[in-house]
Design an enzyme around this catalytic site. Structure first.
Site, PDB file in Angstrom:
ATOM      1  N   LYS A  78     126.930 -17.152  81.661  1.00  0.00           N
ATOM      2  CA  LYS A  78     126.648 -16.207  80.956  1.00  0.00           C
ATOM      3  C   LYS A  78     127.761 -15.428  80.230  1.00  0.00           C
ATOM      4  CE  LYS A  78     123.364 -12.103  81.129  1.00  0.00           C
ATOM      5  NZ  LYS A  78     122.688 -11.523  82.183  1.00  0.00           N
ATOM      6  N   SER A 158     117.550 -10.467  80.443  1.00  0.00           N
ATOM      7  CA  SER A 158     118.513 -10.874  79.431  1.00  0.00           C
ATOM      8  C   SER A 158     119.557 -11.961  79.528  1.00  0.00           C
ATOM      9  CB  SER A 158     119.810  -9.581  79.728  1.00  0.00           C
ATOM     10  OG  SER A 158     120.474  -9.869  80.988  1.00  0.00           O
ATOM     11  N   SER A 182     116.684  -9.712  84.958  1.00  0.00           N
ATOM     12  CA  SER A 182     117.251 -10.490  83.974  1.00  0.00           C
ATOM     13  C   SER A 182     117.588 -11.854  84.290  1.00  0.00           C
ATOM     14  CB  SER A 182     118.584 -10.014  83.653  1.00  0.00           C
ATOM     15  OG  SER A 182     118.381  -8.792  82.546  1.00  0.00           O
TER      16      SER A 182
END
Lengths: 491, 95
Positions: A78, A158, A182
């Site tokens: 990420k 997210s 998330s």
């Protein structure tokens, strides 16, 4: 080379050890799949040269017999994790082409164990969002589609890029961060496994900060076992993070397949909310039945402050964010927009560098921390948080080992469908996951079925602090009963 | 509680985010929607409840007060939007 990308992480580990294929071949197969899947916008940066170099080094260590536990395993990271000399942006314009001079502790642990970096994945700007639509790089398109429809769907957020990359076979596993859901919500939307560990289990050092008392890193993978393998490498004490906890990291993989006979599983009645689709209610009951069939005992439990978790979160998280994001001032890194004086420079830089959702949350946070409002909002929210945690403690003290809940209140929705008029509509996505962050507990999302439109749905298991092992054992029971879910390639 | 336009401008300034006049009304609506949502917390009885400061009971560790990183100005300054020698450059702040 599709065979190599559809392996599980555990199968790839065996294949590499038996020299059925090399780490370079495994990395190349993934890099080729990534190139073909650019329409998904899962990666914001592909790092083929770094991947090749790391894979070559992994092959050399395998040949020498010094392979680490993740030797040659290609992963997606990420874009919230700082990666040394590899652009790290948190998917915000304000970080521009920021190139860290250091490596985050979690990714450092993965490279120590031999993993290979494929690239950086898309996410909501500064991890603020539940659909990956707030990214400065544009939304991620989910690899899943509704039956007979071409409508582009969100992968959740997210950590949407990481989830989409794993679901679409563009990585064997990925890292995510989870502040209010998330990791678990996108895992659920894309039919994969994701765990948010206990607060303090993984170091936060070198991860772009959103809400420091809630943020935790965790892994995504296509099976429970693969997730457990990654978790062991990511977790551990780090002297650079004062909130990281110095307790030994267990062999999580050993918990996969362990009997759950006699475990008491709480079914919190407050998670039965108005407007929840009947399919999710059915799936929840089905999940309970699977656990029961494997020898667990189900008990109804009460978590009376559940409904206050989301409103309390929308005070605590923005407050911490407004403080954490004060560092983006156009002086030391990232974007700078000139102004008449130093304040003008700050204000213009931050107006242009932050997207609308981030600006909104910073302003909410600034307001609830401002003189005269602190007690009414922030202090009260922190008191409510104590009550939320106590609800869980009461259940655990009464002998409950873990809780079973739905992971999300709906399946994935279409891009642009939610939150346009009222930001709160989007926030409601996290209603089942956010309590876990507020109480600092571990939570795992595991795919359990599909809805009438063919979209995956997940269940969540919530555990005692630092008892991630129970979650892996329980999630594996659900996985064995439900099977695994894979999107059909259209990209 | 809800905010008016003047409060929106004040918050924006405190947060050091420039807000154009034509954005104020829209922002006010969004902020008020969120404040209305969190308003339900006022129904919780929090009398005598300790505010949470740490989710896991832990003692803050101390480390020796020594330099353990640093001495590398180029690494520190490598992402600076404006630098001169070993300094960040900012607009003039003293009259």
């Amino acid at each position: 080379m599709d065979e190599l990308t559809s392996l599980t992480l555990a199968q790839a580990r065996t294949g590499l050890a038996k020299k059925d294929f090399t780490a370079v071949e495994l990395a190349d197969a993934h890099l080729a799949a990534m190139e073909r899947a650019r329409a998904l916008n899962a990666y914001v940066l592909e790092t083929p040269e770094r991947a090749s170099a790391m894979a070559k080094a992994a092959d050399a260590r395998i040949a020498k017999g010094t392979a680490g536990p993740l030797e040659g395993i290609p992963l997606a990271i990420k874009d919230l994790f700082a990666t040394e000399n590899v652009r790290t942006t948190a998917c915000s314009k304000i970080l521009g082409d920021f190139s860290p001079a250091y490596e985050s502790s979690v990714t450092e642990n993965l490279w120590r164990d031999g993993a290979v970096l494929l690239g950086k994945t898309n996410n909501d700007e500064f991890a603020m969002g539940s659909s990956n639509e707030t990214s400065a790089f544009g939304p991620v398109i989910s690899p899943w589609r509704r039956k007979g429809s071409n409508t582009p769907l969100v992968p959740g957020g997210s950590s949407g890029g990481s989830a989409a990359a794993v679901a679409a076979n563009l990585a064997l596993g990925a890292t995510g961060t989870d502040t209010g859901g998330s990791i678990r919500q996108p895992a659920s939307f894309t039919g994969i496994v994701g765990i948010k560990p206990t607060y303090g289990r993984c170091s936060r050092w070198g991860t772009v900060a959103f809400a420091s008392s809630l943020d935790q890193a965790g892994p995504f993978a296509r099976t429970v076992r693969d997730t457990a393998i990654l978790m062991r490498s990511m977790a551990g004490y780090d002297e650079k993070d004062a909130t990281s906890v110095d307790t030994p990291v267990p062999d999580y993989e050993a918990a996969v397949g362990k009997s759950i006979k006699g475990m008491r599983i709480g079914i919190p009645k407050q998670y039965r909310i108005d407007g929840m689709p009947a399919e999710i209610e059915t799936l929840w009951q089905q999940g309970g039945a699977w656990l029961k069939a494997a020898g667990a005992e189900l008990v109804e439990v009460s978590l009376p402050h559940t409904k206050y978790a989301l409103p309390a979160y929308y005070i605590v998280a923005p407050a911490e964010a407004s403080s954490n994001l004060a560092r983006y001032d156009g002086v030391r890194y990232g974007l700078r927009v000139p102004g008449q004086d130093v304040n003008g420079m700050y204000e213009k830089t931050r107006a242009e560098g932050f997207g609308p959702e981030v600006r909104r949350r910073i302003m909410i946070g600034t307001y609830v921390l401002s003189a005269g409002y602190y007690d009414a909002y922030y202090l009260r929210a922190q008191q409510v948080r104590t009550l939320i945690k106590k609800d869980f403690e009461d259940c655990f003290n009464a002998g409950v080992d873990a809780m079973l809940t739905p992971a999300t209140p709906s399946a994935a929705f279409g891009i642009g469908e939610k939150g346009k008029a009222d930001p709160v509509e989007m926030y409601l996505n996290d209603v089942f996951t956010v309590t876990v962050n507020m109480a600092g507990l571990p939570g795992i999302a595991v795919p359990a079925g599909v809805d009438g439109q063919g979209l995956p749905l997940g269940l969540q298991l919530i555990g005692r602090p630092f008892d991630e092992e129970a979650l892996f054992s329980l999630a594996h029971v659900i996985e064995k009963a439900a099977g695994t879910f894979h999107p059909k390639s259209w990209w | 509680m809800s905010v008016d336009a003047a409060t929106v401008r004040r918050i924006a300034h405190l947060a050091r985010i420039a807000v154009a006049e034509d954005e104020v009304e829209h922002l006010r609506g969004e902020i008020n929607a969120i404040l209305a949502f969190v308003e339900q917390l006022s129904e919780v009885d929090v009398a005598g409840v300790e505010p949470m400061t740490s989710v896991t009971p832990m003692r803050m560790r101390r480390r020796p007060d020594v330099v353990n990183a640093g001495g590398d100005p180029d690494a520190v300054l490598r992402n600076a939007p404006a630098r001169e020698a070993n300094f960040f450059v900012v607009p003039k702040v003293i009259e």
